[in-house]
Design a protein around this motif. Structure first.
Motif, PDB file in Angstrom:
ATOM      1  N   LYS A 154       0.958  -1.187   0.004  1.00  0.00           N
ATOM      2  CA  LYS A 154      -0.069  -0.072   0.035  1.00  0.00           C
ATOM      3  C   LYS A 154       0.875   1.135   0.173  1.00  0.00           C
ATOM      4  N   THR A 198      -9.449  11.482  -4.781  1.00  0.00           N
ATOM      5  CA  THR A 198      -9.399  10.450  -4.002  1.00  0.00           C
ATOM      6  C   THR A 198     -11.072  10.396  -3.890  1.00  0.00           C
ATOM      7  N   ASP A 199     -11.518   9.044  -3.277  1.00  0.00           N
ATOM      8  CA  ASP A 199     -12.755   9.010  -2.797  1.00  0.00           C
ATOM      9  C   ASP A 199     -12.953   9.377  -1.381  1.00  0.00           C
ATOM     10  N   ARG A 222      -9.082   6.789  -1.177  1.00  0.00           N
ATOM     11  CA  ARG A 222      -8.240   6.197  -1.970  1.00  0.00           C
ATOM     12  C   ARG A 222      -8.160   6.828  -3.317  1.00  0.00           C
ATOM     13  N   SER A 276      -7.514   6.293  -7.761  1.00  0.00           N
ATOM     14  CA  SER A 276      -8.084   5.382  -8.759  1.00  0.00           C
ATOM     15  C   SER A 276      -7.484   3.958  -8.575  1.00  0.00           C
ATOM     16  N   ASP A 277      -6.342   3.947  -7.972  1.00  0.00           N
ATOM     17  CA  ASP A 277      -5.570   2.682  -7.877  1.00  0.00           C
ATOM     18  C   ASP A 277      -5.826   2.139  -6.516  1.00  0.00           C
ATOM     19  N   THR A 278      -6.544   1.045  -6.280  1.00  0.00           N
ATOM     20  CA  THR A 278      -6.957   0.621  -4.862  1.00  0.00           C
ATOM     21  C   THR A 278      -5.985   0.537  -3.881  1.00  0.00           C
ATOM     22  N   ASP A 279      -4.897   0.657  -4.369  1.00  0.00           N
ATOM     23  CA  ASP A 279      -3.460   0.296  -3.425  1.00  0.00           C
ATOM     24  C   ASP A 279      -2.587   1.670  -3.166  1.00  0.00           C
ATOM     25  N   TYR A 282      -3.234   5.672  -1.939  1.00  0.00           N
ATOM     26  CA  TYR A 282      -3.961   6.682  -1.294  1.00  0.00           C
ATOM     27  C   TYR A 282      -3.502   8.125  -1.205  1.00  0.00           C
ATOM     28  N   SER A 284      -8.036   3.422   6.288  1.00  0.00           N
ATOM     29  CA  SER A 284      -8.497   2.951   5.134  1.00  0.00           C
ATOM     30  C   SER A 284      -7.351   2.037   4.468  1.00  0.00           C
TER      31      SER A 284
END
Length: 423
Positions: free
Chosen positions: A109, A267-268, A272, A274-277, A279, A314
């Motif tokens: 991460k 980020t959301d 996160r 657009s890449d889930t790993d 942040y 997260s």
């Protein structure tokens, strides 16, 4: 709490800032026992930046007070602190970063806490030891040394940093001229009504504002500043200059890595990208705010303080929805202020004052200001009035969920704030 992580997992944090430090600390507090690598370009361990334009600049606080943790904290927590080191690239597909010595470091991460950099001005004469920006502790120390001389200073930009430094300079006995392209200080942030309070405060303390103009040149002899030339050809005496025209998020790594960037790393609500790993948090992040239903980027200390831990949780797979209200504080002369909430530029229809905001005999007033729209509270600022932030934040949250308040009662100091939502 997520515990029992396998020790071969590697979490890398780029940016040894307050946000980065708080994220690393939270990973350990939440039971992560893998490898944590905290990488920072500065030679100093993580520190808090408000002191740089407040207590430390004024000489009221010791240097040690600015640091986020004691010197031995990171080793004791098993956090690898890589100082004086830059990350030159991020490869999300390979899950690795490259450092400025060509070393590559793999990650499971990755957190981008790269912060921001001061905007610069391309001015003739705009270089040299008496031309200052203010973002690092070294820059604060250099500026303090300049101000202690008590010579005339020109501040270019009437935002928060510019005004705090102007107040500090007056405290050191400097003649201060503030040059601002707008018609009032902080007007883009606070609107005309409250901006006028800060203008009156500084003028009462002898600050000379030059509005509707900008510096065209810094004149001098060798590396010594003697004056600033404005675009109307007037000259302002100055032995030094602070350039305080805002900051720019450090998005270069994210952009080169192909991550979405829009006034920050997008980020959301869980921080996160657009890449889930990967942040992002702090100054650099443009995050979706669940209360405001849009992406915002918040540059203030509290966002670093709270965003770092939220990002860490997260990264650990916890259910995070980061909805902290933007919060800011300032100290200028005898004025202490807290501000909570948010609204887009020009997005309010009325400012409601609870108390008189007038500057009388040079003294800062006691009042609360509320920015409202259609009877909904969007933000609130308490000036020299304390222990009301919880109530202000409740009013803001209620406002953004559609609850209106009686604005006449909101303005009435005899009506307790905590009763307004019960009506």
């Amino acid at each position: 709490m997520t515990v029992g992580m396998t020790t071969d997992r590697v979490f890398v944090i780029v940016g040894a800032s307050l946000a980065g430090a708080r994220a690393a600390q939270t990973l350990r507090e939440e039971g992560f026992d893998g490898r944590v690598v905290l990488i920072g370009a500065e030679p100093h361990r993580p520190y808090e930046r408000p002191a740089l334009s407040k207590g430390y600049l004024l000489g009221k606080d010791e240097r040690q007070k600015a640091f986020a943790n004691e010197d031995d904290f990171y080793a004791a927590q098993g956090i690898e602190l890589r100082l004086g080191t830059r990350v030159t690239s991020v490869d999300p597909a390979a899950h690795q970063v490259t450092l400025d010595d060509a070393e590559t470091l793999g990650y499971d991460k990755l957190l981008l806490a790269t912060g921001s950099s001061p905007r610069t001005l391309d001015l003739p004469g705009g270089e040299g030891p008496r031309i200052h920006h203010l973002r690092t502790i070294d820059e604060s120390e250099a500026l303090a040394a300049t101000l202690r001389a008590g010579d005339p200073v020109v501040v270019i930009g009437a935002g928060w940093i510019g005004l705090e430094v102007a107040a500090a300079a007056r405290g050191f006995g400097c003649d201060v001229t503030v040059v601002e392209t707008d018609r009032a200080p902080l007007r883009q942030v606070l609107g005309d009504e409250v901006a006028g309070v800060f203008r009156a405060l500084h003028e009462a303390h002898g600050v000379d504002f030059r509005f509707g103009t900008q510096a065209r040149e810094l004149g001098g002899i060798g590396d010594r500043v003697t004056h600033a030339v404005l675009d109307d050809n007037t000259e302002v005496p100055a032995s030094a200059a602070l350039i305080a025209v805002g900051i720019t998020p450090n998005v270069e790594l994210a952009r080169a890595a192909g991550l979405p960037v829009d006034d920050g790393v997008v980020t959301d609500a869980a921080l996160r990208t657009s890449d889930t790993d990967v942040y992002a948090c702090g100054d650099v992040a443009s995050s979706y705010h669940p209360l405001f239903h849009q992406h915002i980027r918040v540059e203030h200390w509290a966002n670093a303080l709270n965003g770092g831990p939220a990002a860490a949780r997260s990264m650990l797979g916890q259910d995070v929805s980061y909805d902290r209200l933007p919060y800011f504080f300032t100290d200028q002369y005898d004025l202490g202020m807290e501000l909570a909430g948010w609204f887009p530029r020009g997005g309010y229809d009325r400012v409601v004052f609870r108390g008189d905001p007038s500057i009388v005999d040079g003294k800062a007033p006691e009042f609360i200001a509320f920015w409202t729209r259609h009877g909904h509270v969007l933000a609130g600022m308490n000036v020299n009035v304390w222990d009301v932030q919880d109530d202000i934040q409740k009013l803001v949250r209620a406002g953004y969920t559609g609850k209106d308040v009686d604005l006449d009662r909101l303005a009435d100091p005899s009506v307790p704030l905590d009763t307004l939502l019960a009506e």
